[in-house]
Design a protein around this motif. Structure first.
Motif, mmCIF file in Angstrom:
data_model
loop_
_atom_site.group_PDB
_atom_site.id
_atom_site.type_symbol
_atom_site.label_atom_id
_atom_site.label_comp_id
_atom_site.label_asym_id
_atom_site.label_seq_id
_atom_site.Cartn_x
_atom_site.Cartn_y
_atom_site.Cartn_z
ATOM 1 N N THR A 49 0.862 -1.175 0.000
ATOM 2 C CA THR A 49 0.000 0.000 0.000
ATOM 3 C C THR A 49 0.900 1.228 0.000
ATOM 4 O OG1 THR A 49 -0.084 0.170 2.408
ATOM 5 C CG2 THR A 49 -1.796 -1.186 1.345
ATOM 6 N N VAL A 50 0.331 2.370 -0.368
ATOM 7 C CA VAL A 50 1.101 3.610 -0.324
ATOM 8 C C VAL A 50 1.591 3.850 1.099
ATOM 9 C CG1 VAL A 50 0.969 6.118 -0.602
ATOM 10 C CG2 VAL A 50 -0.079 4.608 -2.319
ATOM 11 N N ARG A 51 0.705 3.679 2.057
ATOM 12 C CA ARG A 51 1.068 3.885 3.467
ATOM 13 C C ARG A 51 2.185 2.925 3.888
ATOM 14 N NH1 ARG A 51 -3.629 2.626 5.814
ATOM 15 N NH2 ARG A 51 -4.453 4.698 5.422
ATOM 16 N N GLY A 52 2.078 1.670 3.507
ATOM 17 C CA GLY A 52 3.083 0.673 3.852
ATOM 18 C C GLY A 52 4.439 0.948 3.204
ATOM 19 N N LEU A 53 4.417 1.367 1.937
ATOM 20 C CA LEU A 53 5.664 1.707 1.254
ATOM 21 C C LEU A 53 6.346 2.901 1.921
ATOM 22 C CD1 LEU A 53 4.583 1.299 -2.473
ATOM 23 C CD2 LEU A 53 6.403 0.023 -1.323
ATOM 24 N N ALA A 54 5.548 3.895 2.292
ATOM 25 C CA ALA A 54 6.104 5.069 2.967
ATOM 26 C C ALA A 54 6.775 4.662 4.275
ATOM 27 C CB ALA A 54 5.017 6.111 3.215
ATOM 28 N N ALA A 55 6.135 3.771 5.020
ATOM 29 C CA ALA A 55 6.710 3.317 6.290
ATOM 30 C C ALA A 55 7.956 2.463 6.058
ATOM 31 C CB ALA A 55 5.659 2.527 7.076
ATOM 32 N N THR A 56 7.892 1.549 5.096
ATOM 33 C CA THR A 56 9.017 0.661 4.809
ATOM 34 C C THR A 56 10.252 1.443 4.355
ATOM 35 O OG1 THR A 56 7.562 -1.169 4.213
ATOM 36 C CG2 THR A 56 9.805 -1.263 3.354
ATOM 37 N N LEU A 57 10.043 2.415 3.478
ATOM 38 C CA LEU A 57 11.161 3.173 2.911
ATOM 39 C C LEU A 57 11.497 4.420 3.732
ATOM 40 C CD1 LEU A 57 10.242 2.826 -0.860
ATOM 41 C CD2 LEU A 57 11.906 1.508 0.443
ATOM 42 N N ASN A 58 10.680 4.699 4.747
ATOM 43 C CA ASN A 58 10.890 5.847 5.629
ATOM 44 C C ASN A 58 10.913 7.164 4.852
ATOM 45 O OD1 ASN A 58 11.196 7.085 8.118
ATOM 46 N ND2 ASN A 58 13.422 6.971 8.061
ATOM 47 N N VAL A 59 9.930 7.307 3.960
ATOM 48 C CA VAL A 59 9.746 8.551 3.214
ATOM 49 C C VAL A 59 8.276 8.936 3.309
ATOM 50 C CG1 VAL A 59 11.662 8.156 1.611
ATOM 51 C CG2 VAL A 59 9.392 7.366 1.016
ATOM 52 N N SER A 60 7.953 10.144 2.897
ATOM 53 C CA SER A 60 6.574 10.625 3.010
ATOM 54 C C SER A 60 5.658 9.943 1.992
ATOM 55 C CB SER A 60 6.532 12.139 2.797
ATOM 56 O OG SER A 60 6.860 12.442 1.449
ATOM 57 N N LYS A 61 4.357 9.952 2.297
ATOM 58 C CA LYS A 61 3.394 9.397 1.346
ATOM 59 C C LYS A 61 3.384 10.167 0.025
ATOM 60 C CE LYS A 61 -0.027 9.125 4.350
ATOM 61 N NZ LYS A 61 -1.367 8.903 4.903
ATOM 62 N N PRO A 62 3.508 11.513 0.045
ATOM 63 C CA PRO A 62 3.578 12.219 -1.239
ATOM 64 C C PRO A 62 4.780 11.794 -2.090
ATOM 65 C CG PRO A 62 2.995 13.757 0.500
ATOM 66 C CD PRO A 62 3.345 12.457 1.169
ATOM 67 N N ALA A 63 5.902 11.466 -1.447
ATOM 68 C CA ALA A 63 7.074 10.996 -2.206
ATOM 69 C C ALA A 63 6.768 9.652 -2.860
ATOM 70 C CB ALA A 63 8.285 10.881 -1.292
ATOM 71 N N ILE A 64 6.077 8.787 -2.141
ATOM 72 C CA ILE A 64 5.676 7.486 -2.712
ATOM 73 C C ILE A 64 4.697 7.718 -3.861
ATOM 74 C CG2 ILE A 64 4.458 5.319 -2.255
ATOM 75 C CD1 ILE A 64 7.266 5.453 -1.017
ATOM 76 N N THR A 65 3.769 8.627 -3.677
ATOM 77 C CA THR A 65 2.786 8.934 -4.715
ATOM 78 C C THR A 65 3.474 9.409 -5.990
ATOM 79 O OG1 THR A 65 1.057 9.432 -3.110
ATOM 80 C CG2 THR A 65 0.802 10.402 -5.301
ATOM 81 N N ARG A 66 4.468 10.288 -5.841
ATOM 82 C CA ARG A 66 5.196 10.769 -7.032
ATOM 83 C C ARG A 66 5.942 9.624 -7.718
ATOM 84 N NH1 ARG A 66 6.112 14.970 -3.417
ATOM 85 N NH2 ARG A 66 8.199 14.196 -2.906
ATOM 86 N N ALA A 67 6.566 8.757 -6.934
ATOM 87 C CA ALA A 67 7.275 7.603 -7.516
ATOM 88 C C ALA A 67 6.281 6.689 -8.232
ATOM 89 C CB ALA A 67 8.030 6.840 -6.431
ATOM 90 N N LEU A 68 5.136 6.458 -7.607
ATOM 91 C CA LEU A 68 4.124 5.599 -8.234
ATOM 92 C C LEU A 68 3.514 6.247 -9.471
ATOM 93 C CD1 LEU A 68 2.376 4.085 -5.089
ATOM 94 C CD2 LEU A 68 3.825 2.883 -6.753
ATOM 95 N N ASP A 69 3.423 7.577 -9.485
ATOM 96 C CA ASP A 69 2.956 8.267 -10.693
ATOM 97 C C ASP A 69 3.875 7.926 -11.866
ATOM 98 O OD1 ASP A 69 0.856 9.503 -9.354
ATOM 99 O OD2 ASP A 69 1.891 11.439 -9.160
#
Length: 137
Positions: A49-69
């Protein structure tokens, strides 16, 4: 201790050679963050999940969202709303993403320490051949 340092050096060289091959290749050129998100999604058997990836990689959810975009633009991953919890966004793998992971594995195996040793042996063999030709002339 020296063996550990040598192994670390081999790993760093493999990483460099892999990244150089991927950048030179026809495939997508991912940033370190995008590659981290991609590999986490494809190497971890659990759904992401976006939330899980943010926690695993220790980055913000918006950073994960941009990577997933970016991964979505390249069809390497896609997002889907979790039908069990509509607040959660699931990350799904794609056939193109699976093919890209296979390409990364191939490049890494060709760039690994064994490949480096093979290259040194091939270089020595070529040098010996050239020296023999010079000696025979």
């Amino acid at each position: 201790m020296a063996h550990s340092a040598e192994k670390s050096e081999d790993l760093v060289k493999t990483l460099r050679d892999t990244i150089v091959s991927l950048v030179r290749g026809a495939g997508p050129d991912l940033s370190a963050r995008q590659l981290a998100v991609f590999l986490t999604c494809y190497l971890d058997e659990n759904g992401q999940t976006v939330r899980g990836l943010a926690a695993t990689l220790n980055v913000s959810k918006p950073a994960i969202t941009r990577a997933l975009d970016r991964l979505g633009e390249l069809d390497l991953a896609r997002r889907k709303v979790d039908p069990l919890d509509r607040r959660s966004v699931l990350v799904q793998r794609t056939p193109k993403g699976a093919a890209y992971l296979k390409e990364i594995r191939t490049v890494m195996s060709e760039a690994g320490p064994d490949a480096s040793r093979r290259n040194r042996v091939e270089e020595k063999t070529a040098t010996v051949r050239r020296l023999r030709r010079v000696a025979a002339a």
